[in-house]
Design a protein around this motif. Structure first.
Motif, PDB file in Angstrom:
ATOM      1  N   ALA A 297      43.737  45.989 -34.722  1.00 19.52           N
ATOM      2  CA  ALA A 297      42.783  45.974 -33.602  1.00 19.52           C
ATOM      3  C   ALA A 297      43.486  46.375 -32.297  1.00 19.52           C
ATOM      4  O   ALA A 297      42.933  47.133 -31.487  1.00 19.52           O
ATOM      5  N   GLU A 298      44.711  45.898 -32.118  1.00 18.00           N
ATOM      6  CA  GLU A 298      45.489  46.241 -30.914  1.00 18.00           C
ATOM      7  C   GLU A 298      45.786  47.739 -30.894  1.00 18.00           C
ATOM      8  O   GLU A 298      45.647  48.413 -29.864  1.00 18.00           O
ATOM      9  N   PHE A 299      46.169  48.272 -32.046  1.00 14.12           N
ATOM     10  CA  PHE A 299      46.451  49.706 -32.147  1.00 14.12           C
ATOM     11  C   PHE A 299      45.189  50.524 -31.822  1.00 14.12           C
ATOM     12  O   PHE A 299      45.236  51.497 -31.059  1.00 14.12           O
ATOM     13  N   ALA A 300      44.054  50.068 -32.375  1.00 20.64           N
ATOM     14  CA  ALA A 300      42.778  50.779 -32.141  1.00 20.64           C
ATOM     15  C   ALA A 300      42.391  50.712 -30.660  1.00 20.64           C
ATOM     16  O   ALA A 300      41.929  51.695 -30.077  1.00 20.64           O
ATOM     17  N   ARG A 301      42.642  49.564 -30.040  1.00 20.29           N
ATOM     18  CA  ARG A 301      42.340  49.385 -28.614  1.00 20.29           C
ATOM     19  C   ARG A 301      43.158  50.370 -27.779  1.00 20.29           C
ATOM     20  O   ARG A 301      42.636  51.049 -26.881  1.00 20.29           O
ATOM     21  N   LEU A 302      44.442  50.479 -28.098  1.00 13.70           N
ATOM     22  CA  LEU A 302      45.316  51.378 -27.339  1.00 13.70           C
ATOM     23  C   LEU A 302      44.914  52.838 -27.548  1.00 13.70           C
ATOM     24  O   LEU A 302      44.871  53.623 -26.595  1.00 13.70           O
ATOM     25  N   ALA A 303      44.598  53.180 -28.818  1.00 10.75           N
ATOM     26  CA  ALA A 303      44.199  54.564 -29.114  1.00 10.75           C
ATOM     27  C   ALA A 303      42.881  54.908 -28.411  1.00 10.75           C
ATOM     28  O   ALA A 303      42.734  55.997 -27.829  1.00 10.75           O
ATOM     29  N   ALA A 304      41.938  53.953 -28.418  1.00 13.59           N
ATOM     30  CA  ALA A 304      40.641  54.191 -27.771  1.00 13.59           C
ATOM     31  C   ALA A 304      40.811  54.349 -26.253  1.00 13.59           C
ATOM     32  O   ALA A 304      40.129  55.160 -25.622  1.00 13.59           O
ATOM     33  N   GLY A 305      41.728  53.586 -25.700  1.00 12.53           N
ATOM     34  CA  GLY A 305      41.994  53.684 -24.262  1.00 12.53           C
ATOM     35  C   GLY A 305      42.440  55.080 -23.873  1.00 12.53           C
ATOM     36  O   GLY A 305      42.041  55.620 -22.834  1.00 12.53           O
ATOM     37  N   ILE A 306      43.270  55.685 -24.704  1.00 12.06           N
ATOM     38  CA  ILE A 306      43.768  57.039 -24.426  1.00 12.06           C
ATOM     39  C   ILE A 306      42.654  58.074 -24.673  1.00 12.06           C
ATOM     40  O   ILE A 306      42.399  58.951 -23.848  1.00 12.06           O
ATOM     41  N   LYS A 307      41.977  57.903 -25.827  1.00 17.40           N
ATOM     42  CA  LYS A 307      41.007  58.915 -26.242  1.00 17.40           C
ATOM     43  C   LYS A 307      39.735  58.887 -25.393  1.00 17.40           C
ATOM     44  O   LYS A 307      39.225  59.928 -24.986  1.00 17.40           O
ATOM     45  N   ARG A 308      39.253  57.646 -25.112  1.00 21.80           N
ATOM     46  CA  ARG A 308      37.944  57.548 -24.463  1.00 21.80           C
ATOM     47  C   ARG A 308      38.022  57.277 -22.969  1.00 21.80           C
ATOM     48  O   ARG A 308      37.129  57.627 -22.231  1.00 21.80           O
ATOM     49  N   SER A 309      39.099  56.598 -22.530  1.00 28.94           N
ATOM     50  CA  SER A 309      39.134  56.194 -21.118  1.00 28.94           C
ATOM     51  C   SER A 309      40.227  56.917 -20.338  1.00 28.94           C
ATOM     52  O   SER A 309      40.492  56.578 -19.185  1.00 28.94           O
ATOM     53  N   GLY A 310      40.877  57.854 -20.955  1.00 29.82           N
ATOM     54  CA  GLY A 310      41.887  58.649 -20.243  1.00 29.82           C
ATOM     55  C   GLY A 310      43.110  57.860 -19.800  1.00 29.82           C
ATOM     56  O   GLY A 310      43.784  58.234 -18.837  1.00 29.82           O
ATOM     57  N   LEU A 311      43.402  56.723 -20.495  1.00 29.94           N
ATOM     58  CA  LEU A 311      44.578  55.913 -20.118  1.00 29.94           C
ATOM     59  C   LEU A 311      45.868  56.561 -20.621  1.00 29.94           C
ATOM     60  O   LEU A 311      45.862  57.327 -21.586  1.00 29.94           O
ATOM     61  N   GLU A 312      46.959  56.238 -19.954  1.00 27.23           N
ATOM     62  CA  GLU A 312      48.295  56.640 -20.423  1.00 27.23           C
ATOM     63  C   GLU A 312      48.669  55.783 -21.640  1.00 27.23           C
ATOM     64  O   GLU A 312      48.205  54.644 -21.758  1.00 27.23           O
ATOM     65  N   PRO A 313      49.522  56.291 -22.527  1.00 29.72           N
ATOM     66  CA  PRO A 313      50.025  55.431 -23.613  1.00 29.72           C
ATOM     67  C   PRO A 313      50.703  54.188 -23.033  1.00 29.72           C
ATOM     68  O   PRO A 313      51.423  54.288 -22.034  1.00 29.72           O
ATOM     69  N   GLU A 314      50.459  53.026 -23.650  1.00 32.61           N
ATOM     70  CA  GLU A 314      51.074  51.785 -23.178  1.00 32.61           C
ATOM     71  C   GLU A 314      52.579  51.829 -23.479  1.00 32.61           C
ATOM     72  O   GLU A 314      53.001  52.361 -24.496  1.00 32.61           O
ATOM     73  N   ARG A 315      53.393  51.252 -22.596  1.00 29.55           N
ATOM     74  CA  ARG A 315      54.837  51.333 -22.789  1.00 29.55           C
ATOM     75  C   ARG A 315      55.425  50.144 -23.547  1.00 29.55           C
ATOM     76  O   ARG A 315      56.543  50.223 -24.057  1.00 29.55           O
ATOM     77  N   LYS A 316      54.690  49.038 -23.598  1.00 30.63           N
ATOM     78  CA  LYS A 316      55.269  47.799 -24.134  1.00 30.63           C
ATOM     79  C   LYS A 316      55.834  47.968 -25.550  1.00 30.63           C
ATOM     80  O   LYS A 316      56.996  47.639 -25.803  1.00 30.63           O
ATOM     81  N   TRP A 317      55.010  48.462 -26.476  1.00 24.07           N
ATOM     82  CA  TRP A 317      55.434  48.458 -27.882  1.00 24.07           C
ATOM     83  C   TRP A 317      56.602  49.402 -28.164  1.00 24.07           C
ATOM     84  O   TRP A 317      57.582  48.991 -28.796  1.00 24.07           O
ATOM     85  N   PRO A 318      56.544  50.684 -27.676  1.00 27.94           N
ATOM     86  CA  PRO A 318      57.733  51.523 -27.911  1.00 27.94           C
ATOM     87  C   PRO A 318      58.983  50.983 -27.228  1.00 27.94           C
ATOM     88  O   PRO A 318      60.094  51.112 -27.751  1.00 27.94           O
ATOM     89  N   GLU A 319      58.808  50.323 -26.077  1.00 24.40           N
ATOM     90  CA  GLU A 319      59.970  49.811 -25.340  1.00 24.40           C
ATOM     91  C   GLU A 319      60.659  48.680 -26.114  1.00 24.40           C
ATOM     92  O   GLU A 319      61.892  48.673 -26.249  1.00 24.40           O
ATOM     93  N   ILE A 320      59.856  47.741 -26.646  1.00 25.93           N
ATOM     94  CA  ILE A 320      60.510  46.628 -27.355  1.00 25.93           C
ATOM     95  C   ILE A 320      61.013  47.085 -28.731  1.00 25.93           C
ATOM     96  O   ILE A 320      61.980  46.534 -29.258  1.00 25.93           O
ATOM     97  N   THR A 321      60.380  48.109 -29.283  1.00 25.78           N
ATOM     98  CA  THR A 321      60.877  48.660 -30.549  1.00 25.78           C
ATOM     99  C   THR A 321      62.244  49.309 -30.327  1.00 25.78           C
ATOM    100  O   THR A 321      63.191  49.104 -31.099  1.00 25.78           O
TER     101      THR A 321
END
Lengths: 230, 230
Positions: free
Chosen positions: B181-205
Motif C-alpha cells: 500500500a505504501e509503494f502504491a501510495r508513492l507511485a500514485a503520488g508521482i503518476k497522478r499528483s506530479g510529486l517527486e520520488p520520496e527520498r526516505k526509502w532509497p536513503e535508508i536502503t
C-alpha cells in the motif's frame, strides 16, 4: 544461580532434541548509576575496585555466558572498541566478544551509564532461550523465561509456528535465602559429616575472574585477542 | 518497517523522559538453514549472492540498528572475529560492532546455523526497549514489545519497581500488505499528483548497504576498523 529457574533453564539447554548444540550467547547487564555513585562509589575508584563496570556488572554477564556453556572457558577474549572510562581510567561501560575454538561465540555489554537491563539470549542449533531479568527476577515468588524450539513459519510466513513457550518457575524462598541455605549445607557437610569442601563454586568463580581479567587485558592491549588458559 | 508497532516503538524511543538518550543497540537474526539451502541456495554461492548470511540476515540487524539511531550512520564498523565461512568463502555466520563518535555502540549477530531468533534490545539512559520477533511478528493480527522506563528495585532488592510494560499493537492488515500500500501510495503520488520520488526509502536502503559493506570489508581486512562515510 540459586533460583530454581536456573536449573529449569539448564535442563532445556542440555536437551539435544529441543535446544541442539549451543552456538551463541549474548548477555547485557547495565544500570544507570546516579551522580553520587559515579563520583564516590568504590567501584569508580582506581585504588579501590579498579574493575569498574566490568567487575561489577560484566561479572554477571560473564558468569551467565559460562553457565550456558557448562563452564567451558572461551579460548580468547577480544574487548569491543570504545569502552567508556572515567577521568581516573576506570571502566564505566564496555563490551567484549568471547571465542571458543569449536565455533561458539559470545558477546556481552556492561555499563553504569544505561538504564537497568538484564538480558540473556542463548542460541542453539534447534532452540533459543531468552530472559530479561537474569540477576534480580522481576518478582520475588516466581520467575519467567521464554524458550523457542524447532520454530518456523506458517505457509504464508505471517506467523511463527510453533510460538515460543513461556515458562514460569515458582520459588518458596527468594534466591538469596536459597544461596545462604546452600552455603550452610556445604559448611555443615564439612563440619558435621567430614566432607571435603565442594569444588563447584570456587571453580566457577575462578573461571569468571579469568575471563574478566582477559577482557581487561584486551582493553589494555588496544583490543587485541587475549588467550584464556584455565 | 511497515507494521504499526514500529511507529509505536519509535514514539517511545524519541521520548526523552521515558527513554532518554540512546546508548546501545544489540540485534540478532539467525535461522537454521536446511542442508539443501546450505548446499544449493543462491545465498551460499559466491557468484550469485556473495554476501551470505550478512546480506540476508545481517541486513535486517543493521536496518534495525539504524532505525533505532534515527538513521545516523555509525562512524566505524569492526567485524567480530571467527565468522563461519563455507568452503567457497561465503559467510554463514558473523557479527560486528558498530561505533558512533558520540559514544553510542551497537552489536549484531547473524547466522544461517542457529535456531530462528529475532532480537532487538535498545538501551537508553532512562529506558529499555526489547522485542523478540522484529522481522516476522509471532502473530499476524497484533505484535508486542516490552518497554521498561526509570526502573529500580523495591527496598529489599527482591523485585523490580516499576515492572516493564508490555505493549500490544493491533494491525488490520499484515505488514506486507501495508508495504505494498505504501509503494502504491508513492507511485500514485508521482503518476497522478506530479510529486517527486520520496527520498526516505532509497536513503535508508543505501545506508544499510553502506554499513553492510563496511562489515564485509572489516572481515576482509582481518577485523580492522573500517570507516563509514555517508
Amino acid at each position: 544461580m540459586h533460583h530454581p529457574r536456573t536449573a529449569k533453564m539448564k535442563e532445556l539447554l542440555m536437551d539435544p532434541t529441543r535446544f541442539g548444540q549451543l552456538r551463541t550467547v549474548n548477555s547485557i547487564f547495565t544500570f544507570a548509576a546516579d551522580p553520587d555513585f559515579l563520583e564516590n562509589d568504590i567501584r569508580v575508584k582506581p585504588d579501590l575496585d579498579a574493575h569498574g563496570a566490568l567487575g561489577d556488572a560484566g561479572w554477571y554477564c560473564i558468569r551467565a555466558i559460562l553457565w550456558a556453556t557448562d563452564y567451558q572457558l572461551p579460548n580468547r577474549a577480544i574487548a569491543l572498541r570504545n569502552p567508556i572510562l572515567n577521568t581516573a581510567g576506570v571502566i564505566l561501560a564496555c563490551g567484549s566478544s568471547l571465542i571458543w575454538d569449536d565455533g561458539k561465540v559470545a558477546t556481552f555489554h556492561c555499563s553504569f551509564l544505561s538504564h537497568l537491563t538484564m538480558e540473556i539470549t542463548a542460541l542453539g542449533t534447534k532452540g533459543t532461550l531468552h530472559l530479561s531479568d537474569f540477576i534480580i527476577p522481576y518478582e520475588e515468588s516466581s520467575a519467567e523465561f521464554s524458550f523457542s524450539s524447532n520454530a518456523g513459519f506458517d505457509e504464508l510466513v505471517t506467523r511463527w509456528d510453533p510460538m515460543p513457550s513461556k515458562h514460569v518457575v515458582a520459588t518458596e524462598s527468594p534466591q538469596e535465602v536459597r544461596m545462604v541455605a546452600e552455603f550452610a549445607r556445604l559448611a555443615a557437610g564439612i563440619k558435621r559429616s567430614g566432607l571435603e569442601p565442594e569444588r563447584k563454586w570456587p571453580e566457577i568463580t575462578r573461571k569468571t575472574q579469568l575471563v574478566l581479567d582477559a577482557v581487561k587485558a584486551s582493553i589494555g592491549k588496544g583490543f587485541e585477542a587475549v588467550e584464556i588458559v584455565g
